[in-house]
Motif scaffolding. Structure first.
Motif, PDB file in Angstrom:
ATOM      1  N   GLY A 251       0.483  -1.722  -0.337  1.00 53.75           N
ATOM      2  CA  GLY A 251       0.332  -0.234  -0.093  1.00 53.75           C
ATOM      3  C   GLY A 251       1.015   0.988   0.223  1.00 53.75           C
ATOM      4  N   SER A 252       2.257   1.136  -0.228  1.00 51.53           N
ATOM      5  CA  SER A 252       3.476   2.248  -0.091  1.00 51.53           C
ATOM      6  C   SER A 252       2.726   2.978  -0.943  1.00 51.53           C
ATOM      7  N   ASP A 253       2.111   2.936  -2.836  1.00 50.31           N
ATOM      8  CA  ASP A 253       1.463   4.120  -3.892  1.00 50.31           C
ATOM      9  C   ASP A 253       1.133   4.685  -2.687  1.00 50.31           C
ATOM     10  N   TRP A 254      -0.253   4.238  -2.155  1.00 49.39           N
ATOM     11  CA  TRP A 254      -1.457   5.567  -1.754  1.00 49.39           C
ATOM     12  C   TRP A 254      -0.694   6.535  -0.675  1.00 49.39           C
ATOM     13  N   LEU A 255       0.282   5.807   0.261  1.00 48.40           N
ATOM     14  CA  LEU A 255       0.876   6.908   1.010  1.00 48.40           C
ATOM     15  C   LEU A 255       1.380   7.899   0.368  1.00 48.40           C
ATOM     16  N   GLU A 256       2.425   7.932  -0.739  1.00 44.98           N
ATOM     17  CA  GLU A 256       2.778   8.454  -1.843  1.00 44.98           C
ATOM     18  C   GLU A 256       2.396   9.244  -2.610  1.00 44.98           C
ATOM     19  N   ARG A 257       1.265   9.096  -2.556  1.00 46.20           N
ATOM     20  CA  ARG A 257       0.197   9.656  -3.530  1.00 46.20           C
ATOM     21  C   ARG A 257       0.676  10.838  -4.305  1.00 46.20           C
ATOM     22  N   SER A 258       0.498  11.467  -4.896  1.00 46.48           N
ATOM     23  CA  SER A 258       1.012  13.125  -5.118  1.00 46.48           C
ATOM     24  C   SER A 258      -0.275  14.127  -4.708  1.00 46.48           C
ATOM     25  N   GLU A 259      -1.439  13.727  -4.250  1.00 52.86           N
ATOM     26  CA  GLU A 259      -2.734  15.006  -3.843  1.00 52.86           C
ATOM     27  C   GLU A 259      -2.303  14.657  -2.718  1.00 52.86           C
ATOM     28  N   ARG A 260      -2.047  14.053  -1.668  1.00 58.56           N
ATOM     29  CA  ARG A 260      -2.097  13.355  -0.574  1.00 58.56           C
ATOM     30  C   ARG A 260      -2.211  15.006   1.029  1.00 58.56           C
ATOM     31  N   ASN A 261      -1.248  15.864  -0.094  1.00 61.00           N
ATOM     32  CA  ASN A 261      -1.726  16.767   0.932  1.00 61.00           C
ATOM     33  C   ASN A 261      -2.995  17.814   0.478  1.00 61.00           C
ATOM     34  N   GLN A 262      -3.146  17.276  -0.993  1.00 63.69           N
ATOM     35  CA  GLN A 262      -3.894  18.746  -1.456  1.00 63.69           C
ATOM     36  C   GLN A 262      -6.055  17.663  -0.538  1.00 63.69           C
ATOM     37  N   GLU A 263      -5.745  16.566   0.165  1.00 63.77           N
ATOM     38  CA  GLU A 263      -6.107  15.728   0.777  1.00 63.77           C
ATOM     39  C   GLU A 263      -6.219  16.111   1.965  1.00 63.77           C
ATOM     40  N   GLU A 264      -5.149  16.157   2.390  1.00 60.73           N
ATOM     41  CA  GLU A 264      -5.145  16.040   3.982  1.00 60.73           C
ATOM     42  C   GLU A 264      -4.544  17.402   4.938  1.00 60.73           C
ATOM     43  N   ASN A 265      -3.651  18.178   4.432  1.00 58.93           N
ATOM     44  CA  ASN A 265      -3.490  19.336   4.474  1.00 58.93           C
ATOM     45  C   ASN A 265      -2.743  19.382   5.692  1.00 58.93           C
ATOM     46  N   THR A 266      -1.146  18.199   4.837  1.00 58.98           N
ATOM     47  CA  THR A 266      -0.161  17.793   5.309  1.00 58.98           C
ATOM     48  C   THR A 266       0.744  18.442   6.079  1.00 58.98           C
ATOM     49  N   ASN A 267       1.447  19.597   5.156  1.00 62.44           N
ATOM     50  CA  ASN A 267       2.040  20.798   5.078  1.00 62.44           C
ATOM     51  C   ASN A 267       1.493  21.953   6.432  1.00 62.44           C
ATOM     52  N   LEU A 268       0.543  21.704   6.383  1.00 65.87           N
ATOM     53  CA  LEU A 268      -0.475  22.967   7.491  1.00 65.87           C
ATOM     54  C   LEU A 268      -0.435  21.739   8.605  1.00 65.87           C
ATOM     55  N   ALA A 269      -0.308  20.716   8.925  1.00 66.18           N
ATOM     56  CA  ALA A 269      -0.236  20.093   9.808  1.00 66.18           C
ATOM     57  C   ALA A 269       1.289  19.829  10.884  1.00 66.18           C
ATOM     58  N   ILE A 270       2.069  19.848  10.256  1.00 70.51           N
ATOM     59  CA  ILE A 270       3.546  19.948  10.097  1.00 70.51           C
ATOM     60  C   ILE A 270       3.807  21.416  10.420  1.00 70.51           C
ATOM     61  N   GLU A 271       3.507  22.341  10.176  1.00 70.96           N
ATOM     62  CA  GLU A 271       3.837  23.679  10.306  1.00 70.96           C
ATOM     63  C   GLU A 271       3.189  23.553  11.204  1.00 70.96           C
ATOM     64  N   ARG A 272       2.557  23.401  11.771  1.00 74.41           N
ATOM     65  CA  ARG A 272       1.570  23.813  13.408  1.00 74.41           C
ATOM     66  C   ARG A 272       2.232  22.841  14.890  1.00 74.41           C
ATOM     67  N   ILE A 273       2.767  21.798  14.243  1.00 78.97           N
ATOM     68  CA  ILE A 273       3.612  20.678  15.276  1.00 78.97           C
ATOM     69  C   ILE A 273       5.398  21.835  15.717  1.00 78.97           C
ATOM     70  N   SER A 274       5.249  21.911  16.467  1.00 77.02           N
ATOM     71  CA  SER A 274       6.129  22.784  17.331  1.00 77.02           C
ATOM     72  C   SER A 274       7.163  22.105  18.302  1.00 77.02           C
ATOM     73  N   LEU A 275       8.615  22.187  18.033  1.00 75.36           N
ATOM     74  CA  LEU A 275       9.375  21.169  18.940  1.00 75.36           C
ATOM     75  C   LEU A 275      10.224  22.241  19.850  1.00 75.36           C
ATOM     76  N   PRO A 276       9.772  22.000  21.097  1.00 79.54           N
ATOM     77  CA  PRO A 276      11.488  22.855  21.781  1.00 79.54           C
ATOM     78  C   PRO A 276      12.724  22.288  21.264  1.00 79.54           C
ATOM     79  N   VAL A 277      13.058  23.251  21.858  1.00 76.11           N
ATOM     80  CA  VAL A 277      14.845  23.386  21.693  1.00 76.11           C
ATOM     81  C   VAL A 277      15.716  21.550  21.618  1.00 76.11           C
ATOM     82  N   ASP A 278      15.299  21.322  22.720  1.00 73.79           N
ATOM     83  CA  ASP A 278      15.390  19.676  23.005  1.00 73.79           C
ATOM     84  C   ASP A 278      14.494  19.236  22.690  1.00 73.79           C
ATOM     85  N   GLY A 279      13.807  18.750  21.916  1.00 70.22           N
ATOM     86  CA  GLY A 279      12.953  18.240  20.740  1.00 70.22           C
ATOM     87  C   GLY A 279      13.071  16.545  20.910  1.00 70.22           C
TER      88      GLY A 279
END
Length: 112
Positions: free
Chosen positions: A63-91
């Motif tokens: 099922g790896s092709d489904w995980l790496e599909r080109s439309e994933r960011n558009q469907e799941e807004n993965t960029n926003l999810a990653i953007e909102r994850i803040s890590l402390p200095v020692d994260g």
């Protein structure tokens, strides 16, 4: 000796198979305070829903092709999810069940 080895292999393979076994159905009696709802399972799902979306069966490497599909960011807004994850200095980040590493590679740029 060969018989003992065959018996051990038989039991170990049976144990490993049972560890990977997945039920086809989900109990139809959820707890009253459950955040889940239930329905008849679809071909790819387990019949258990979270916020209206059916939880899928465990995916194998095929099922790896489904995980790496080109439309994933558009469907799941993965960029926003990653953007909102803040890590402390020692994260530290642990991506358990990372599949193909879709999030792991994107999060690695944020690790201090």
């Amino acid at each position: 000796m060969k018989i003992k080895l065959a018996i051990i292999i038989f039991f170990v393979s049976g144990f490993l198979e049972s560890c990977n076994a997945q039920p086809n159905t989900v109990s139809s009696k959820p707890q009253k305070d459950s955040v889940y709802s239930y329905k008849t399972a679809s071909a790819d799902g387990i019949g258990k829903l979270y916020k209206g979306r059916e939880i899928s069966k465990i995916m194998g490497a095929n099922g790896s092709d489904w995980l790496e599909r080109s439309e994933r960011n558009q469907e799941e807004n993965t960029n926003l999810a990653i953007e909102r994850i803040s890590l402390p200095v020692d994260g530290v980040v642990a991506d358990i069940g990372a599949g193909t590493g879709y999030y792991s590679f994107r999060l690695s740029h944020k690790v201090p």
